[in-house]
Write an enzyme that holds these catalytic residues in place. Structure first.
Site, PDB file in Angstrom:
ATOM      1  N   LYS A 223      10.273 -32.791  13.026  1.00  0.00           N
ATOM      2  CA  LYS A 223      11.525 -32.476  13.730  1.00  0.00           C
ATOM      3  C   LYS A 223      11.419 -32.896  15.197  1.00  0.00           C
ATOM      4  O   LYS A 223      12.367 -33.475  15.754  1.00  0.00           O
ATOM      5  CB  LYS A 223      11.824 -30.971  13.634  1.00  0.00           C
ATOM      6  CG  LYS A 223      13.077 -30.508  14.375  1.00  0.00           C
ATOM      7  CD  LYS A 223      14.358 -30.913  13.678  1.00  0.00           C
ATOM      8  CE  LYS A 223      15.602 -30.680  14.529  1.00  0.00           C
ATOM      9  NZ  LYS A 223      16.049 -29.290  14.593  1.00  0.00           N
TER      10      LYS A 223
ATOM     11  N   LYS B  72      16.300 -27.780  24.651  1.00  0.00           N
ATOM     12  CA  LYS B  72      15.253 -26.950  24.044  1.00  0.00           C
ATOM     13  C   LYS B  72      14.324 -27.825  23.205  1.00  0.00           C
ATOM     14  O   LYS B  72      13.097 -27.742  23.296  1.00  0.00           O
ATOM     15  CB  LYS B  72      15.889 -25.873  23.153  1.00  0.00           C
ATOM     16  CG  LYS B  72      14.888 -24.842  22.631  1.00  0.00           C
ATOM     17  CD  LYS B  72      15.403 -24.122  21.396  1.00  0.00           C
ATOM     18  CE  LYS B  72      14.935 -24.819  20.114  1.00  0.00           C
ATOM     19  NZ  LYS B  72      15.228 -24.103  18.884  1.00  0.00           N
TER      20      LYS B  72
END
Lengths: 295, 295, 295, 295
Positions: free
Chosen positions: A170, A238
């Site tokens: 990811k 983030k």
């Protein structure tokens, strides 16, 4: 059908839990926001009294905003590992640091709890339509056991390695996505500043070796400065923090990633946190004095 | 059928000129290397005595390595503009600075010569198969006149704007391509350094928002460290120089492009100039101490 | 006393030529602006009819804005090399690409003209007060011959290597200066955004290993956002272009230099070209949404 | 004279504690390594039974490697805040994230314990000779109370703002130091690759606007490739992590800092972690293929 404790019923977790209900599973949902729990109950789910209650299910799923949330819910007092049954399968689908996923797996193993890290991409539409991409880290047996659930939630489901591997993939995904937006933004600014029609130029790029899914999906909206999310800058910020931290943990030096992280940070500092991540274009324009910092 | 003076019969220009011959045109070829001219003659073309001779054709095409070559052949003594007939159409298909293309167009206009800048992408295979992408800058009428020739040479042919625009789009293309290689390289290094199988991880990326033509075509060869060209680092280094110069001329600041240019320069300095541009991976690996600088 | 042909009597060249007059030399001055020539004559110099006239002196000095100007004046028709006497000493004190200096030296050698490249730092005040730093490339004998002139113009005069070396050192100097401004700007933005008094924080940095001449001279004006030049962003932008080109010619990859060049380009694009180079701070602030792009 | 609990008696903490003993203070020292405690006792200090014992002193000082160590010792079970007396003054002299310092200050305030964050620069020699620079965050009254102790340890002692401010200034310092090394390295590589003597070129830079404490102290050792520490790359890598995190917490975007962090990470990945931070030069050289990755 499995009983699933589902903790975190937000923009992503809400529709994911509802899809599991729809597929016939018993879903015991928990969220700090009561309205979200009510919504799940209305969709046929059940309300857990608290996280501890949800953690008593056979399969526990968490879908939370950030690493500290996951650590608190998983490792904290009254949390998942304190209350999960030995042999339970705990799947964290949040996007967190690979290092956090590995620590979680170790802590769980001590209690006899099995884990998978299974972050997703595909955003809110993917969550609603059950068409997420799911990158899974963990043991093959556990993955196979969870596969029917994953296939309810996603269109692409891949076991990519051991604990933490899902999060690493990811992170790699997000650095490529963020970087591609920045490159397309620079191409567009160069084209326009040279007096060309940006859309026409990007059309040509989209058809050749420079082509990408981002050029395919976003070149029109970027050329027209439409930045409704989609996936918000705040979240990508983030995620770039996670990518930079993952590089640090893996002891590699990634100069492009380091720069992209700062450009995404700039987008946020300039007040574009709630816009789509394609709004990275605003940072590049602004750098060249071609757009106001704030609307 | 048109008589075409074709100057520059190298890796790209050679097969392009041959394709024009095959399509029935009279091609008057010139190159500093006699063997290349002989090859064109063998394919049915004719040998020009010199550049000046080639420049007397109705349509003149140049396909040369770099800006100084084009300036010398176009503007120098015994060059194209000195010998072209008023009304002739001069098409430079080399990749040069947009600024060079604009200066050429102005100099030609003074002599009554019409120009198009028409850089290509698609490499040697594209040149041989007549499947290049051609980005054209100039006037619509001239473009329409040249279109039948372009359609012999390429599969995608687009007029993108006035003089210099073809070169600007090419520069934008190359910065996106170079940057995408660097991003994919960083993703791969992160995956591998984290203990994952790089190919498996890139497969996942290729299927989602991080997907690109480069991931599609090159992820396997990159994961296996096969770097046979393809398009050489040396040429991409030249092109990044053009992209940085184009940004400067357009008065924009492109931080990603600036960094990519240095990474491609590093690939060349480290001795990988003759490898495929995907060998940018070697720079990223080496930066993290994961590969030797030189084979 | 020597007869000196001095071409280029601008902000730098004007006071330099006047200082040579004051030291007792015969200065034959030329500039495209007649007012500047008149000013030299008023100071006791003589007016050259044109560049060719100035080029007949024993020593010829050029002090011009950029590489193309130097190439035109030195190599062009009616220029220095066409009219200089064999044995003359031609000193280019402009800041240009090292490559340009080397080409000039070769072209001059063919004509029997000796050359030195001798760029300066120290700005307008240094030119007026005769306190420039002068970095010289060329042969030792020529350097010794020119030394008395250099000592009129500068306080620090160093022969750093063969033809082009003066320009290389100047390029190295400018990349360090530009980069240091960017670093101090980032430190200041971090301090202020963290709620600290920027000046107090920079005072501490100035006293330790982070200390620099720039922190010593500019931390107060930067903290107070006073950006009166000094050395203008426009000129530093030119110089960063030279540094990037010099790196390219030397076949090295300089990632910090590549980024600094883009940040200085941003300062210019944002409209700060006429401010002092310490205004790089405005780019860093603006990137974090802490200042308007344009006043 | 004050009784001081001193936790962390390593390369820095050992000599600092010894200096406090020498100045007449009662120092109750603790370290996980018994040999280090013995050394303090030999110097006239006293051995604390454990961290809790040391925490009962009027003034507690910690000097530990990283944020997690400080958090464990300060906030953990048996740690400083659990055992400190209300009204005690706790000074953390470790280099940690400003955010960590602020959290510590809040946690301490709840227990009635006063805090200062007081990171240092100056390295092992500065610690031994009592000539450190000390950047202090906290309240003025507490700073004045601690000043006599700081003056035993350091030559420059400055209160730079409220809790966390000392760490912010330290972060700013380290980003400027790391960046300056990178810039000097790029200058040196450019000079040498252009055929010049690096030392001669850097001498010129050191005398002008490019001058810095680093050029003054390190240009000779860098030109000669002597990299004995000094301050190790490993520690600077830790500090760049803090600088990047501090920027994130302060919501600013610092592109130079982001790149420097990756270059320092590269130095570590390439195996130079135990060398002086000036060994950043090896990364820049290596990038241009001018040095082997590993000795």
């Amino acid at each position: 059908m499995t009983t699933i404790g589902f903790i975190g019923l937000g923009i992503m977790g809400g529709p994911m839990a509802a899809n599991l209900v729809r597929a016939g599973h018993t879903v015991l949902g928990y969220d700090l926001g009561q309205a979200r729990v009510d919504q799940l109950v209305a969709a046929g789910g059940r309300a857990a009294a608290d996280a501890a209650d949800a953690a008593t299910a056979d399969v526990i799923i968490t879908m939370l905003p950030d690493s500290p949330d996951v650590e608190a819910v998983a490792l904290g007092e009254g949390g998942v590992l304190e209350h999960a049954k030995p042999g339970a399968l705990y799947i964290d689908m949040s996007t967190v640091r690979p290092e956090t996923a590995r620590r979680l797996a170790h802590a769980a193993a001590v209690k006899g709890v099995r884990t998978l890290d299974a972050p997703v991409s595909g955003g809110e539409p993917g969550a609603i339509e059950g068409r997420l991409s799911i990158m899974v880290g963990g043991l093959e047996g556990d993955f196979e056991e969870a596969r029917p659930l994953f296939e309810v939630l996603g269109a692409t489901v891949v076991l990519v390695g051991p604990a933490g591997a899902g999060q690493t993939v990811k992170a790699a995904n997000q650095l490529v996505v963020g970087g591609t937006y920045a490159l397309v933004a620079e191409a567009l600014v160069l084209l326009e500043a040279s007096g060309l029609d940006g859309k026409t130029g990007l059309d040509v790029l989209a058809g050749g070796l420079a082509g990408s899914r981002i050029l395919e999906l976003k070149r029109e909206s970027m050329a027209e400065r439409r930045f409704a999310p989609g996936f918000r800058i705040d979240l990508h910020h983030k995620d770039m923090g996670i990518a930079v931290a993952a590089a640090r943990d893996a002891e590699v030096a990634l100069p492009m990633t380091g720069l992209v992280a700062q450009l995404v940070a700039a987008a946020r500092s300039q007040g574009h946190g709630a816009l789509d991540h394609s709004a990275l274009l605003k940072v590049i324009e602004n750098l060249s004095g071609r757009a106001p910092v704030k609307e």
